[in-house]
Design an enzyme around this catalytic site. Structure first.
Site: not given
Ligand SMILES: NC(=O)c1ccc[n+]([C@@H]2O[C@H](COP(=O)([O-])OP(=O)(O)OC[C@H]3O[C@@H](n4cnc5c(N)ncnc54)[C@H](O)[C@@H]3O)[C@@H](O)[C@H]2O)c1
Length: 275
Positions: A154-156
């Site tokens: 998600a962050y990536s």
């Protein structure tokens, strides 16, 4: 005279970590800094500290997920200062865990702050910069926005989108006299690791292998400012981050195999510890 002297600079996420260090360093170099943050008290504390060091600093309460609020604040800022020279779209949050453990709400939160927050910042400052005929937009992504890393889907995804957005805009904005950079640090020792949401993985287990590779926010801020001054398109910060980016571009398949192997070993170690 410093390149940043007398520049009107807005730093989002300015209450803590990299944003606070960036604002403080900009103030030292003579910029007129605005520390903006969801945490209004933290932003004011950062601005006060900067003023105590002799800088012209102020604070702003701002939720980057709220486009209308962002536009109103930037309109007010350009009215009072006459212009906006640099926006650091720095505010961000972290979410970690394997894809199968991430709830939809976590995906929404991270996209809302890390991607839409950056888009909102650009939407708020770009019309002013177009009118001025100059400006610099510096968007904070991460090394996880350049290379695929497990446990960060998600962050990536949010940070890869910020890298793509920045590269695409840089080409458009250059002909208007506006610069766009993307900042991709490795691991920086900030409070983010306390506020990250960890799903299906223990914080200590995840961070213990990388602890030694952390840099201070102050060093990170200095490197960011050097990259912005030189108008770098992609500002990659930290030895490990640069090495990973270089390896991934040079040999993507072996790099992905190595990352996969590292992840399997990491998972085995965790299982071993919990038995
Ligand atoms: N720390 C690292 O290792 C690291 C590495 C690469 C990239 N980054 C990125 O650097 C940026 C700064 O991270 P940091 O490590 O200084 O984290 P931090 O948690 O110390 O600071 C982030 C700041 O953003 C603010 N913020 C969060 N949501 C907000 C919102 N909706 N509106 C306004 N402000 C909001 C927080 O209140 C906080 O003050 C983030 O974009 C992060 O993803 C961090």
């Amino acid at each position: 005279m410093s390149f940043f002297a007398d520049k009107v600079v807005l730093v989002t996420g300015g209450a803590s970590g990299i944003g606070r260090a960036l604002g403080t360093e900009l103030g030292r170099r003579g910029a007129r800094v605005v520390f903006a943050d969801l945490d209004a008290d933290g932003a004011e504390s950062a601005a006060r500290h900067s003023r105590e060091l002799g800088a012209a600093a102020e604070s702003m309460a701002l939720d980057v997920t709220d486009l209308e609020a962002f536009q109103q604040q930037v309109d007010g800022l350009t009215k009072s200062h006459g212009r906006i020279d640099i926006l650091f779209n720095n505010a961000g949050i972290g979410v970690t865990g394997e894809f199968r453990d991430l709830p939809s709400e976590a995906w929404s939160r991270v996209i809302e702050v890390n991607l839409k927050g950056v888009i909102h910042g650009i939407q708020a400052v770009y019309p002013h910069m177009l009118r001025q005929g100059h400006g610099h937009i510096a968007n904070t992504a991460c090394v996880a926005g350049l290379v695929p890393l497990p446990m960060t889907s998600a962050y990536s995804a949010s940070k890869h989108a910020v890298v793509g957005l920045s590269g695409s805009m840089r080409a458009e904005a250059a002909r208007e006299g506006i610069r766009v950079s993307v900042i991709c640090p490795g691991i920086v020792d900030t409070d983010m690791f306390d506020s990250i949401e960890y799903f299906g993985v223990d914080k200590q287990a995840l961070l213990s292998p990388v602890g030694g590779a952390m840099m201070t926010p102050e060093i990170c801020a200095q490197k960011i400012l050097r990259g912005v001054e030189r108008n770098r398109a992609v500002i990659v910060i930290g030895f490990h981050a640069r090495l990973m980016w270089w390896l991934y571009r040079l040999a993507p398949r072996p790099f992905l195999r190595l990352i996969g192997l590292g992840f399997r070993l990491f998972r085995k170690q965790i299982q071993h510890r919990s038995q």
